[in-house]
Design a protein around this motif. Structure first.
Motif, PDB file in Angstrom:
ATOM      1  N   ARG A  61       0.827  -1.216   0.000  1.00 56.35           N
ATOM      2  CA  ARG A  61       0.000   0.000   0.000  1.00 56.35           C
ATOM      3  C   ARG A  61       0.856   1.259   0.000  1.00 56.35           C
ATOM      4  O   ARG A  61       0.594   2.213  -0.720  1.00 56.35           O
ATOM      5  N   ASP A  62       1.916   1.271   0.807  1.00 52.05           N
ATOM      6  CA  ASP A  62       2.738   2.464   0.966  1.00 52.05           C
ATOM      7  C   ASP A  62       3.907   2.527  -0.009  1.00 52.05           C
ATOM      8  O   ASP A  62       4.726   3.447   0.047  1.00 52.05           O
ATOM      9  N   GLN A 104      -5.543  -0.965  -2.197  1.00 50.63           N
ATOM     10  CA  GLN A 104      -5.310   0.352  -1.593  1.00 50.63           C
ATOM     11  C   GLN A 104      -4.246   1.130  -2.368  1.00 50.63           C
ATOM     12  O   GLN A 104      -4.347   2.353  -2.520  1.00 50.63           O
ATOM     13  N   LYS A 108      -4.878   4.706  -4.107  1.00 48.64           N
ATOM     14  CA  LYS A 108      -3.978   5.829  -3.784  1.00 48.64           C
ATOM     15  C   LYS A 108      -3.417   6.480  -5.056  1.00 48.64           C
ATOM     16  O   LYS A 108      -3.181   7.683  -5.091  1.00 48.64           O
ATOM     17  N   HIS A 109      -3.246   5.676  -6.096  1.00 52.08           N
ATOM     18  CA  HIS A 109      -2.680   6.187  -7.352  1.00 52.08           C
ATOM     19  C   HIS A 109      -3.750   6.370  -8.431  1.00 52.08           C
ATOM     20  O   HIS A 109      -3.438   6.388  -9.621  1.00 52.08           O
TER      21      HIS A 109
END
Length: 182
Positions: A61-62, A104, A108-109
């Motif tokens: 995710r990060d 996720q 996010k992108h």
């Protein structure tokens, strides 16, 4: 179209612990580990994957978009995108965390996308415990099974590891798989 996760779709901060014969521990990023493995620098070393994937959901995710993410985004804009089945072929073991992490990550992108679940292979998950070999051998076995099933034509595998490409080129399915090295 199959994608590897680490260093292909996502560049994460995941590490792999390598212990020298003198007991010194070093932590490699996935890219450093791949390069050391392909240069035979890991012989006679103890490899511990417990740090890799310890936090699969947050690692993915990060993470940052990898070179395969750019390829995926370009393909998603093509008019024929509805005719393509997308999947994962990864050395990670945590299927549900990996899938949620990617969901996720894509959100996010700003990428509205999901994989064909039947084409998502996490080759170090418990369901693969009876399949012998390392990542290259296991990935090759998945690709061979897909070719032999004849359910998919024009199989494309996007990955960052030249060892996986070499394994495919030496195999009986070399003419059935297109490999994109990123």
């Amino acid at each position: 179209m199959l994608f590897d996760i680490d260093d292909t779709l996502v560049i994460s901060d995941a590490t792999i612990c390598v212990t020298d014969s003198d007991g010194e521990k070093k932590y490699f990023t996935t890219a450093q580990f791949r390069d050391a493995k392909n240069s035979n620098l890991l012989e006679n070393k103890e490899i511990d994957f417990h740090t890799f994937g310890k936090n699969t959901l947050s690692e993915i995710r990060d993470g940052r978009p990898g070179p395969g993410f750019d390829i995926l985004e370009r393909v998603l804009k093509e008019p024929y995108v509805d005719e393509i089945d997308f999947g994962l072929l990864t050395a990670r073991s945590q299927y549900s965390e990996g899938m949620e992490g990617l969901k996720q990550f894509f959100t996010k992108h700003n990428t509205d996308f999901c994989f064909t679940e039947a084409l998502c292979f996490f080759i170090h998950s418990p369901s693969w415990k009876n399949v012998l070999g390392g990542s290259s051998e296991r990935k090759l076995k998945v690709l061979q099974a897909l070719v032999e099933s004849k359910a998919y034509k024009d199989i494309i595998f996007v990955d960052d590891d030249p060892a996986h490409e070499a394994a495919i080129k030496k195999s009986s399915i070399a003419n059935d798989i297109s490999f994109i090295l990123v």
